[in-house]
Design an enzyme around this catalytic site. Sequence first.
Site, PDB file in Angstrom:
ATOM      1  N   ASP A   1     185.076 -64.346  -7.768  1.00  0.00           N
ATOM      2  CA  ASP A   1     185.835 -65.378  -7.052  1.00  0.00           C
ATOM      3  C   ASP A   1     185.711 -66.724  -7.756  1.00  0.00           C
ATOM      4  O   ASP A   1     184.858 -66.918  -8.628  1.00  0.00           O
ATOM      5  CB  ASP A   1     185.345 -65.496  -5.600  1.00  0.00           C
ATOM      6  CG  ASP A   1     183.857 -65.810  -5.498  1.00  0.00           C
ATOM      7  OD1 ASP A   1     183.070 -65.245  -6.293  1.00  0.00           O
ATOM      8  OD2 ASP A   1     183.472 -66.636  -4.656  1.00  0.00           O
TER       9      ASP A   1
ATOM     10  N   GLU B   1     180.946 -65.188  -4.011  1.00  0.00           N
ATOM     11  CA  GLU B   1     179.746 -65.957  -4.379  1.00  0.00           C
ATOM     12  C   GLU B   1     179.866 -67.397  -3.928  1.00  0.00           C
ATOM     13  O   GLU B   1     178.890 -67.999  -3.482  1.00  0.00           O
ATOM     14  CB  GLU B   1     179.521 -65.908  -5.899  1.00  0.00           C
ATOM     15  CG  GLU B   1     178.170 -66.458  -6.349  1.00  0.00           C
ATOM     16  CD  GLU B   1     178.115 -67.972  -6.525  1.00  0.00           C
ATOM     17  OE1 GLU B   1     177.015 -68.530  -6.494  1.00  0.00           O
ATOM     18  OE2 GLU B   1     179.182 -68.618  -6.661  1.00  0.00           O
TER      19      GLU B   1
HETATM   20 ZN   LIG Z   1     179.531 -69.548 -10.109  1.00  0.00          ZN
END
Ligand SMILES: [Zn+2]
Length: 383
Positions: free
Chosen positions: A74, A139
Amino acid sequence: MKVFNTSDALAVLSKLISFKTVNGNELQVAEYLQELFSQHGIDSKIIQLKNGRANLVAEIGKNAPVLAVSGHMDVVSPGDLKLWQSDPFILTEKNEILYGRGVTDMKAGLAAMVIAMIELHAQNLPKVGTIRLLATMGEEVGEAGSAAFYESGYMRDTDGLLVGEPSSIYGTASRQKGSYDLKLISKGKSVHSSTPERGYNALVPLIQLLTEANANFEKIPDGAMGPLRFNVDVLNGGDQVNSLPDHAEAQVNIRTIPEYTNEQVTDAINQLIQKYNAAGAQISLETIMNEPPISTNENNAMVTLIQKIGKNYAGQDVVVQPSPGITDASNLAKNQPKNFPFAIYGPGDMSQHQVNESLPKQMYFDFIDLYQELFIKFLNEQS
Ligand SMILES: [Zn+2]
């Protein structure tokens, strides 16, 4: 003979940048990587989580020792598009610098890990041990992907962990602060503002508590990684200027340190809540995310090897300092001994989360080569 020349390597990165994985859509990246791996004879598994979100795991080699390498799929929002000099989702090169959302954080790191594994596999490497890629979703917000890997036992048999995020330019890290998100909910009784004595203002004790907590946490002495940080980031309550609010909420993010842990923060906030509730407030606490600080030794086997290998590529000594931000290591490196071979090490020029995010092209190529050397030497050392 290399499988990927430099233009092939750029094509992989370009493809990764083109997927708009702004806090979502990681499944598209996972499917692309699965296809790429399978073209080169490497099996991988997509683990679907929810709403187009997924993790991917791929392995080369077999048996112990096991090296886990991890990168997230992401990216953060591109922000104000008018401030970008190029389309953030089209990899753009200018004067040997690459531009695009996620080029530093951390699609180049992920691409370099994937290509390194394909190159090694084509040479029938590793001869001993396993390289396990853990490509994560989410994340940037919540780290649910790495949490899912941890919970499912993907770290249980590992002998080392490399997270391919940049921590400083050609530098590495073995430590990072914790990240702890809490929600405080305050209940009151709504009445007309002309008769506040008949109601209870939910905002007032909450604001007082937050102010007191902020003052207390600022007095905590700095630790080896620097200060604990207590941030009140969201405060909501009330909807009309002549009514007392019967509900108020705050969200706080605390960057914890080994010298003052998440548990100590919980205790300190609960004590304040008890104090205010004893005086008539109705405040309760909810945990949104609870990630401990990670403080592996700075001379662990992974960092030591990185210092040896990385020097030749960086043309200077590899700096070892705590990571400025939080990475998936919060989950993946959890509950490991102090000497666990762990490092954060990846291509990046510290332009993450900024407009016109960039990366020197050569740094990307360097990491493709140095990851191969690092992975194999690490497994040989551990066997
Ligand atoms: Zn990162």
